[in-house]
Design a protein around this motif. Structure first.
Motif, PDB file in Angstrom:
ATOM      1  N   THR A 100      70.621 -56.291 -21.050  1.00 29.94           N
ATOM      2  CA  THR A 100      69.440 -55.239 -20.910  1.00 29.94           C
ATOM      3  C   THR A 100      69.936 -53.819 -21.458  1.00 29.94           C
ATOM      4  O   THR A 100      68.993 -53.286 -21.973  1.00 29.94           O
ATOM      5  N   LYS A 101      71.051 -53.442 -21.168  1.00 26.69           N
ATOM      6  CA  LYS A 101      71.517 -52.199 -21.553  1.00 26.69           C
ATOM      7  C   LYS A 101      71.569 -52.212 -23.071  1.00 26.69           C
ATOM      8  O   LYS A 101      70.997 -51.151 -23.538  1.00 26.69           O
TER       9      LYS A 101
ATOM     10  N   ILE B 208      69.672 -53.832 -25.097  1.00 26.58           N
ATOM     11  CA  ILE B 208      68.174 -54.025 -25.716  1.00 26.58           C
ATOM     12  C   ILE B 208      67.558 -52.738 -25.394  1.00 26.58           C
ATOM     13  O   ILE B 208      66.758 -52.144 -26.471  1.00 26.58           O
ATOM     14  N   GLU B 209      67.653 -52.013 -24.331  1.00 22.13           N
ATOM     15  CA  GLU B 209      67.108 -50.879 -24.159  1.00 22.13           C
ATOM     16  C   GLU B 209      67.716 -49.579 -25.095  1.00 22.13           C
ATOM     17  O   GLU B 209      66.839 -48.764 -25.470  1.00 22.13           O
ATOM     18  N   ALA B 210      68.945 -49.932 -25.433  1.00 23.11           N
ATOM     19  CA  ALA B 210      69.329 -48.792 -26.397  1.00 23.11           C
ATOM     20  C   ALA B 210      69.040 -49.250 -27.603  1.00 23.11           C
ATOM     21  O   ALA B 210      69.560 -48.353 -28.736  1.00 23.11           O
ATOM     22  N   LYS B 211      68.543 -50.352 -27.914  1.00 20.71           N
ATOM     23  CA  LYS B 211      68.004 -50.813 -29.246  1.00 20.71           C
ATOM     24  C   LYS B 211      69.481 -50.917 -30.169  1.00 20.71           C
ATOM     25  O   LYS B 211      69.409 -50.702 -31.205  1.00 20.71           O
TER      26      LYS B 211
END
Length: 108
Positions: A88-89, A91-94
């Motif tokens: 998740t981290k 993904i959120e940071a792309k």
């Protein structure tokens, strides 16, 4: 063909879905890539008359590519479920590189 399959005798087995439901299917893109990029890079121009064996080999390759790519989707979700917070981290940071590093085992 499917309309000729007999009605099942046993009731469907109730099982939980292994993957999150999705409609991702990139087979048309795989086929297009194969026809537009792979074939021209490995086949000389012209007609060798090997239609049957060529198409049989082409289909085997396209199916293998599809299986490999779609199995990757299964593996990615399994890894996401086992390390949800980490992914998740990322993904959120792309962080595409970080995601690939987390999904890939270089030794394999």
């Amino acid at each position: 063909f499917p309309d000729r399959i007999p009605t099942p005798i046993l009731p469907p087995k109730g099982t939980d879905s292994v993957l999150h439901p999705n409609s991702i299917n990139i087979n048309p893109r795989i086929l297009n890539y194969f026809k537009q990029r792979v074939i021209p890079s490995i086949c000389p121009e012209g007609d060798d008359g090997q239609y049957g064996s060529s198409s049989t080999c082409d289909m085997a390759i396209v199916q293998a590519m599809s299986r490999r790519i779609h199995y990757g989707k299964f593996v990615a979700e399994a890894k996401f479920r086992s390390e949800t917070e980490r992914f998740t981290k990322l993904i959120e940071a792309k962080d595409a590189v970080g995601i690939m590093d987390a999904l890939t085992f270089p030794k394999v």
